[in-house]
Write a protein that holds these residues in place. Structure first.
Motif, PDB file in Angstrom:
ATOM      1  N   SER A  62     -28.569 -37.771 -12.203  1.00  0.00           N
ATOM      2  CA  SER A  62     -28.803 -39.211 -12.315  1.00  0.00           C
ATOM      3  C   SER A  62     -30.303 -39.486 -12.353  1.00  0.00           C
ATOM      4  O   SER A  62     -31.098 -38.785 -11.728  1.00  0.00           O
ATOM      5  CB  SER A  62     -28.161 -39.947 -11.136  1.00  0.00           C
ATOM      6  N   GLN A  63     -30.669 -40.495 -13.101  1.00  0.00           N
ATOM      7  CA  GLN A  63     -32.086 -40.797 -13.311  1.00  0.00           C
ATOM      8  C   GLN A  63     -32.541 -41.877 -12.331  1.00  0.00           C
ATOM      9  O   GLN A  63     -32.880 -42.995 -12.700  1.00  0.00           O
ATOM     10  CB  GLN A  63     -32.311 -41.216 -14.764  1.00  0.00           C
ATOM     11  N   LYS A  64     -32.543 -41.481 -11.047  1.00  0.00           N
ATOM     12  CA  LYS A  64     -32.967 -42.380  -9.988  1.00  0.00           C
ATOM     13  C   LYS A  64     -34.091 -41.718  -9.195  1.00  0.00           C
ATOM     14  O   LYS A  64     -34.118 -40.496  -9.050  1.00  0.00           O
ATOM     15  CB  LYS A  64     -31.796 -42.685  -9.046  1.00  0.00           C
ATOM     16  N   PRO A  65     -35.015 -42.488  -8.662  1.00  0.00           N
ATOM     17  CA  PRO A  65     -36.110 -41.878  -7.896  1.00  0.00           C
ATOM     18  C   PRO A  65     -35.628 -41.152  -6.652  1.00  0.00           C
ATOM     19  O   PRO A  65     -36.290 -40.233  -6.163  1.00  0.00           O
ATOM     20  CB  PRO A  65     -36.996 -43.086  -7.538  1.00  0.00           C
ATOM     21  N   GLU A  66     -34.451 -41.547  -6.118  1.00  0.00           N
ATOM     22  CA  GLU A  66     -33.922 -40.914  -4.905  1.00  0.00           C
ATOM     23  C   GLU A  66     -33.177 -39.615  -5.190  1.00  0.00           C
ATOM     24  O   GLU A  66     -32.753 -38.920  -4.263  1.00  0.00           O
ATOM     25  CB  GLU A  66     -32.958 -41.858  -4.169  1.00  0.00           C
ATOM     26  N   THR A  67     -32.980 -39.272  -6.480  1.00  0.00           N
ATOM     27  CA  THR A  67     -32.267 -38.051  -6.841  1.00  0.00           C
ATOM     28  C   THR A  67     -33.200 -36.858  -6.642  1.00  0.00           C
ATOM     29  O   THR A  67     -34.217 -36.737  -7.321  1.00  0.00           O
ATOM     30  CB  THR A  67     -31.791 -38.113  -8.302  1.00  0.00           C
ATOM     31  N   HIS A  68     -32.838 -35.963  -5.703  1.00  0.00           N
ATOM     32  CA  HIS A  68     -33.734 -34.871  -5.317  1.00  0.00           C
ATOM     33  C   HIS A  68     -33.755 -33.730  -6.324  1.00  0.00           C
ATOM     34  O   HIS A  68     -34.769 -33.051  -6.469  1.00  0.00           O
ATOM     35  CB  HIS A  68     -33.324 -34.311  -3.954  1.00  0.00           C
ATOM     36  N   TYR A  69     -32.610 -33.444  -6.990  1.00  0.00           N
ATOM     37  CA  TYR A  69     -32.537 -32.265  -7.852  1.00  0.00           C
ATOM     38  C   TYR A  69     -32.555 -32.676  -9.319  1.00  0.00           C
ATOM     39  O   TYR A  69     -32.027 -33.727  -9.701  1.00  0.00           O
ATOM     40  CB  TYR A  69     -31.265 -31.456  -7.567  1.00  0.00           C
ATOM     41  N   GLN A  70     -33.126 -31.822 -10.148  1.00  0.00           N
ATOM     42  CA  GLN A  70     -33.217 -32.062 -11.577  1.00  0.00           C
ATOM     43  C   GLN A  70     -32.477 -30.954 -12.335  1.00  0.00           C
ATOM     44  O   GLN A  70     -32.205 -29.890 -11.786  1.00  0.00           O
ATOM     45  CB  GLN A  70     -34.689 -32.104 -12.007  1.00  0.00           C
ATOM     46  N   PRO A  71     -32.141 -31.186 -13.628  1.00  0.00           N
ATOM     47  CA  PRO A  71     -31.460 -30.143 -14.417  1.00  0.00           C
ATOM     48  C   PRO A  71     -32.220 -28.821 -14.360  1.00  0.00           C
ATOM     49  O   PRO A  71     -33.443 -28.773 -14.475  1.00  0.00           O
ATOM     50  CB  PRO A  71     -31.448 -30.735 -15.829  1.00  0.00           C
ATOM     51  N   GLY A  72     -31.461 -27.748 -14.161  1.00  0.00           N
ATOM     52  CA  GLY A  72     -32.053 -26.420 -14.068  1.00  0.00           C
ATOM     53  C   GLY A  72     -32.135 -25.902 -12.652  1.00  0.00           C
ATOM     54  O   GLY A  72     -32.154 -24.696 -12.427  1.00  0.00           O
ATOM     55  N   SER A  73     -32.181 -26.802 -11.657  1.00  0.00           N
ATOM     56  CA  SER A  73     -32.208 -26.333 -10.273  1.00  0.00           C
ATOM     57  C   SER A  73     -30.839 -25.797  -9.907  1.00  0.00           C
ATOM     58  O   SER A  73     -29.806 -26.261 -10.388  1.00  0.00           O
ATOM     59  CB  SER A  73     -32.608 -27.478  -9.331  1.00  0.00           C
ATOM     60  N   SER A  74     -30.804 -24.757  -9.052  1.00  0.00           N
ATOM     61  CA  SER A  74     -29.534 -24.096  -8.748  1.00  0.00           C
ATOM     62  C   SER A  74     -29.569 -23.494  -7.364  1.00  0.00           C
ATOM     63  O   SER A  74     -30.631 -23.321  -6.759  1.00  0.00           O
ATOM     64  CB  SER A  74     -29.248 -22.999  -9.781  1.00  0.00           C
ATOM     65  N   SER A  75     -28.393 -23.161  -6.875  1.00  0.00           N
ATOM     66  CA  SER A  75     -28.257 -22.521  -5.571  1.00  0.00           C
ATOM     67  C   SER A  75     -27.075 -21.583  -5.611  1.00  0.00           C
ATOM     68  O   SER A  75     -25.992 -21.950  -6.053  1.00  0.00           O
ATOM     69  CB  SER A  75     -28.036 -23.569  -4.480  1.00  0.00           C
ATOM     70  N   LEU A  76     -27.285 -20.325  -5.166  1.00  0.00           N
ATOM     71  CA  LEU A  76     -26.213 -19.334  -5.230  1.00  0.00           C
ATOM     72  C   LEU A  76     -25.668 -18.989  -3.853  1.00  0.00           C
ATOM     73  O   LEU A  76     -24.474 -19.069  -3.616  1.00  0.00           O
ATOM     74  CB  LEU A  76     -26.708 -18.052  -5.913  1.00  0.00           C
ATOM     75  N   ASP A  77     -26.557 -18.621  -2.924  1.00  0.00           N
ATOM     76  CA  ASP A  77     -26.069 -18.054  -1.669  1.00  0.00           C
ATOM     77  C   ASP A  77     -26.247 -18.989  -0.484  1.00  0.00           C
ATOM     78  O   ASP A  77     -26.433 -18.562   0.646  1.00  0.00           O
ATOM     79  CB  ASP A  77     -26.759 -16.704  -1.400  1.00  0.00           C
ATOM     80  N   THR A  78     -26.209 -20.294  -0.725  1.00  0.00           N
ATOM     81  CA  THR A  78     -26.270 -21.244   0.378  1.00  0.00           C
ATOM     82  C   THR A  78     -24.977 -22.041   0.443  1.00  0.00           C
ATOM     83  O   THR A  78     -24.265 -22.198  -0.544  1.00  0.00           O
ATOM     84  CB  THR A  78     -27.460 -22.217   0.202  1.00  0.00           C
ATOM     85  N   ASN A  79     -24.702 -22.565   1.604  1.00  0.00           N
ATOM     86  CA  ASN A  79     -23.450 -23.267   1.864  1.00  0.00           C
ATOM     87  C   ASN A  79     -23.563 -24.716   1.418  1.00  0.00           C
ATOM     88  O   ASN A  79     -23.735 -25.620   2.229  1.00  0.00           O
ATOM     89  CB  ASN A  79     -23.110 -23.183   3.356  1.00  0.00           C
TER      90      ASN A  79
END
Length: 326
Positions: A62-79
């Protein structure tokens, strides 16, 4: 809901869709959908994520200033929340993560303060999970069921786009159609196999080639006549088609031989396919029961085997299948 096994997860088997040049998806529409969901839920963050070799990767944010993650960010081994949606292939609604110790090590909650999560699984055409459509909020929520239902409709639009990704390579033309059974002929299957293989390889997906041969077809044809034989062929073709998904290729290879190319997570899909096929065939009211032998070959991403080689492997398996009935 079952727990995730520890903090280290194996990678999901698919390539990142962001790394591929895929014109069949309307990325701008996906962005509009995500922005609309964020506005509808009055939420600071909404995402379309893919479960791929990188982990849970953000495809659209989402294109909001409060959105922390952007396209391309990822997480594999976290809960994180989305792992649970993908693993269980089901909706997850966390109204208040602070009330469940399960999320005490979730960085989305502990670091980014996303207290609430609502996520739905997005599916590939074969039913396996592509990723998630999710809404995150920094406050405790209690969404009405009408909102959740609306999110499910938007998720179905994305599912439909993924089906379209495969259908673009499977346009049914007259020259590709067997006139008797109205499924693909040999030419149609051969031409479309290559594009389907290329797409599956780009997405790091597995295919299975199923090869069917009708048992005692010549005897039935001679005994009951060619019209009855044609009915058997048309019935079997129709049943194969009904038993297949929109992303699968179904073709008459010639005579009483048929081929189906399916997108499959594992070889166990073969047994599921034939069990469903047997159930459907048992419901047919014909003068002569339709029985068949079959073989199959697995096409893994990166396999260089030609169709002739794959067919030989499937035919060898089918021959053993026929011998076992004698």
């Amino acid at each position: 809901m079952s727990e995730l096994p520890g903090k280290t997860l194996p990678p999901y088997p698919y390539a990142s869709i962001l790394n591929l040049e895929i014109e069949e998806i309307d990325w701008h529409r996906w962005q509009r959908l995500v922005n609309t969901v964020a506005d509808m839920f009055n939420a600071p963050a909404t995402f379309i994520n893919q479960a791929n070799l990188k982990g849970i990767e953000v495809i659209i944010a989402s294109q909001k200033p409060e959105t922390h993650y952007q396209p391309g960010s990822s997480s594999l081994d976290t809960n994180i929340y989305c792992h649970h949606v993908v693993k269980n292939s089901s909706e997850l609604y966390v109204r208040n993560a602070g009330q469940d110790q399960k999320w005490n090590d979730n960085p989305e909650y502990t670091e980014d303060n996303y207290v609430s999560y609502l996520g739905l699984p997005i599916s590939w055409p074969d039913g396996s999970v592509f990723g998630t459509l999710c809404v995150l909020d920094t406050k405790v929520t209690n969404y009405p069921q009408t909102y959740i239902n609306a999110l499910a409709v938007i998720k179905e639009v994305i599912d439909s786009d993924l089906r379209h990704l495969y259908k673009e390579n499977q346009l049914l033309t007259l020259s590709y159609t067997d006139p008797l059974t109205q499924i693909f002929n040999r030419r149609g299957f051969t031409d479309l196999l290559r594009s389907t293989q290329e797409l599956a390889q780009r997405l790091n997906r597995k295919l299975i080639l199923l090869y069917f041969d009708l048992d005692e077809f010549k005897h039935a044809n001679d005994t009951f006549g060619h019209d009855a034989g044609d009915i058997m062929l048309k019935t079997f073709a129709k049943t194969l088609k009904k038993n297949s998904r929109s992303c699968d290729l179904v073709a008459r290879w010639g005579g009483d031989e048929f081929i189906v190319l399916i997108h499959a997570e594992s070889e166990s899909c073969v047994n599921l396919f034939t069990e469903r096929l047997n159930t459907l065939l048992a419901r047919q009211q014909l003068e002569h029961d339709i029985k068949y032998s079959f073989g199959y070959a697995v096409i893994k991403p990166g396999d260089k085997a030609e169709l002739d080689e794959l067919l030989k492997h499937a035919d060898d398996y089918m021959y053993q299948n026929k011998l076992s009935k004698k």
